[in-house]
Design a protein around this motif. Structure first.
Motif, short mmCIF file in Angstrom:
data_model
loop_
_atom_site.label_atom_id
_atom_site.label_comp_id
_atom_site.label_asym_id
_atom_site.label_seq_id
_atom_site.Cartn_x
_atom_site.Cartn_y
_atom_site.Cartn_z
N UNK A 291 10.66 52.49 20.19
CA UNK A 291 11.34 51.31 19.66
C UNK A 291 12.84 51.35 19.87
N UNK A 292 13.38 52.48 20.28
CA UNK A 292 14.83 52.62 20.39
C UNK A 292 15.23 53.07 21.79
N UNK A 293 14.53 52.58 22.80
CA UNK A 293 14.77 53.04 24.16
C UNK A 293 16.18 52.70 24.64
N UNK A 294 16.80 51.67 24.07
CA UNK A 294 18.16 51.31 24.50
C UNK A 294 19.17 52.40 24.14
N UNK A 295 18.80 53.29 23.20
CA UNK A 295 19.66 54.41 22.84
C UNK A 295 19.19 55.72 23.46
N UNK A 296 17.89 55.92 23.52
CA UNK A 296 17.37 57.23 23.88
C UNK A 296 17.00 57.39 25.35
N UNK A 297 16.95 56.30 26.10
CA UNK A 297 16.50 56.37 27.49
C UNK A 297 17.64 56.00 28.43
N UNK A 298 17.98 56.91 29.34
CA UNK A 298 19.12 56.70 30.24
C UNK A 298 18.91 55.49 31.14
N UNK A 299 17.68 55.27 31.61
CA UNK A 299 17.43 54.14 32.50
C UNK A 299 17.60 52.81 31.78
N UNK A 300 17.20 52.74 30.52
CA UNK A 300 17.37 51.50 29.78
C UNK A 300 18.84 51.25 29.48
N UNK A 301 19.60 52.30 29.21
CA UNK A 301 21.04 52.12 29.04
C UNK A 301 21.66 51.55 30.32
N UNK A 302 21.17 52.00 31.46
CA UNK A 302 21.68 51.47 32.72
C UNK A 302 21.30 50.00 32.92
N UNK A 303 20.14 49.59 32.38
CA UNK A 303 19.76 48.18 32.41
C UNK A 303 20.81 47.34 31.69
N UNK A 304 21.25 47.83 30.52
CA UNK A 304 22.26 47.10 29.75
C UNK A 304 23.57 47.06 30.50
N UNK A 305 23.96 48.18 31.09
CA UNK A 305 25.19 48.22 31.88
C UNK A 305 25.11 47.25 33.05
N UNK A 306 23.99 47.24 33.74
CA UNK A 306 23.83 46.36 34.89
C UNK A 306 23.79 44.89 34.47
N UNK A 307 23.20 44.61 33.31
CA UNK A 307 23.17 43.23 32.82
C UNK A 307 24.58 42.73 32.55
N UNK A 308 25.41 43.57 31.94
CA UNK A 308 26.80 43.20 31.70
C UNK A 308 27.54 42.99 33.01
N UNK A 309 27.16 43.77 34.02
CA UNK A 309 27.77 43.63 35.35
C UNK A 309 27.16 42.51 36.16
N UNK A 310 26.16 41.81 35.58
CA UNK A 310 25.53 40.69 36.27
C UNK A 310 24.32 41.04 37.11
N UNK A 311 23.77 42.26 36.93
CA UNK A 311 22.59 42.68 37.66
C UNK A 311 21.50 43.02 36.66
N UNK A 312 20.46 42.20 36.59
CA UNK A 312 19.46 42.35 35.53
C UNK A 312 18.15 42.91 36.05
N UNK A 313 18.17 44.11 36.56
CA UNK A 313 16.93 44.74 37.01
C UNK A 313 16.91 46.19 36.57
N UNK A 314 15.72 46.74 36.45
CA UNK A 314 15.54 48.17 36.20
C UNK A 314 15.64 48.88 37.51
N UNK A 315 16.33 49.99 37.56
CA UNK A 315 16.48 50.75 38.79
C UNK A 315 15.13 50.99 39.42
N UNK A 316 15.01 50.69 40.70
CA UNK A 316 13.76 50.91 41.42
C UNK A 316 12.90 49.66 41.53
N UNK A 317 13.26 48.59 40.74
CA UNK A 317 12.46 47.37 40.81
C UNK A 317 12.87 46.54 42.03
#
Length: 317
Positions: A291-317
């Motif tokens: 339930x807290x992957x936005x804090x505990x998972x490095x890939x999900x944190x990168x999703x948030x970073x990429x969304x702020x940068x205008x890129x809304x995908x999970x690495x590898x998608x």
């Protein structure tokens, strides 16, 4: 069923987990460890010492700055083995939102974090710091903390307190988007906090119209605990939803809600039809609750970073 619910919420509590990730660049908080605060919690002892703000609802919103102490992130530091973390050193209240960011600082983006169920003021504030540091945010970081009892069986009180705080959150957003010192406002809301955020955005959109679309940047709803039948965003193209079909906390919430699917546990295709950007994190969570992957998972944190940068995908998608 009750035992299962208790177990899930006990482990969940919108837990504060600090993960590690490859450093993209320096986070603003590492050089200026100041967290901006807006809270509808009642101050404890004038907010001069821990616990700063309690679980009771305040008669008026408090606005403040917190001076933080950052963990030493060196390779052989205590933080590297989980024995050091962010800390609140002092809190200084200010009269209003406009006093938080001075014009002398120039135009600054703001990352606003809205927490979820079962959180103390301090855990919510430090989660905001961990999130900002984890995505290497360059700008001001702010937490909006509503009155949570931070108790296992007080979900009802927390949910009502979140909704009770929506006018205050609208006030915060209005103050930020109308400030000449603020560029864009990026919002990350978690769990029950997403319901509060959605309602505040609806209200402010009705009041300010197109100005909101220009000043509010990315909105991330992480594991949103919202009824599928009432979830609709006024500007869906700005919203990124992080979902997980194996989120056990939302499974319990669905049971409490009479079997209504929560947005954070909905199927990817169902949400895409609403025009949202959807990240399915089901394969990223290997824990019990997820339930807290936005804090505990490095890939999900990168999703948030990429969304702020205008890129809304999970690495590898």
């Amino acid at each position: 069923m009750l035992a299962s619910a208790a177990s899930a919420f006990a482990l969940e509590g919108c837990a504060s987990l600090a993960g590690t990730a490859a450093r993209l660049d320096a986070a603003e908080l590492t050089t200026n460890p100041t967290l901006l605060i807006a809270t509808t919690r009642k101050p404890v002892n004038g907010a001069r010492a821990k616990p700063w703000f309690g679980s009771d609802r305040a008669g008026r919103m408090s606005v403040a700055r917190a001076k933080l102490a950052a963990p030493d992130e060196g390779r052989f530091s205590l933080a590297s083995i989980g024995m050091d973390d962010w800390r609140i050193e002092t809190i200084e209240t200010v009269p209003k939102i406009g006093d938080l960011i001075g014009p002398a600082a120039g135009m600054r983006d703001v990352l606003l974090y809205v927490h979820g169920f079962n959180q103390t003021f301090e855990t919510a504030a430090l989660d905001a710091a961990r999130l900002s540091n984890g995505i290497r945010f360059r700008g001001e970081t702010m937490v909006f903390s509503w009155p949570s009892k931070a108790q296992l069986f007080d979900y009802g009180y927390d949910r009502e307190s979140a909704m009770w705080s929506r006018d205050a959150l609208e006030q915060v957003l209005s103050g930020l988007i109308t400030s000449p010192a603020v560029g864009r406002v990026h919002i990350v809301a978690h769990s029950v906090g997403t319901m509060l955020t959605m309602e505040a955005i609806r209200q402010i959109y009705d009041r300010h119209g197109g100005m909101v679309a220009e000043r509010i940047g990315t909105v991330v709803f992480a594991s949103p605990d919202i009824d599928m039948d009432v979830f609709i965003g006024p500007f869906a193209s700005n919203i990124t939803v992080i979902t997980s079909t194996n989120d056990r906390a939302l499974a319990v919430s669905r049971w409490i809600a009479g079997g209504i699917t929560r947005v954070g546990a909905a199927e990817h295709a169902e949400l895409k039809r609403l025009g949202l950007h959807v990240i399915d994190a089901s394969k990223q969570g290997w824990g019990i609750i997820n339930h807290d992957l936005f804090l505990s998972n490095a890939q999900i944190r990168q999703v948030i970073r990429r969304a702020i940068d205008g890129q809304r995908t999970l690495a590898g998608e």
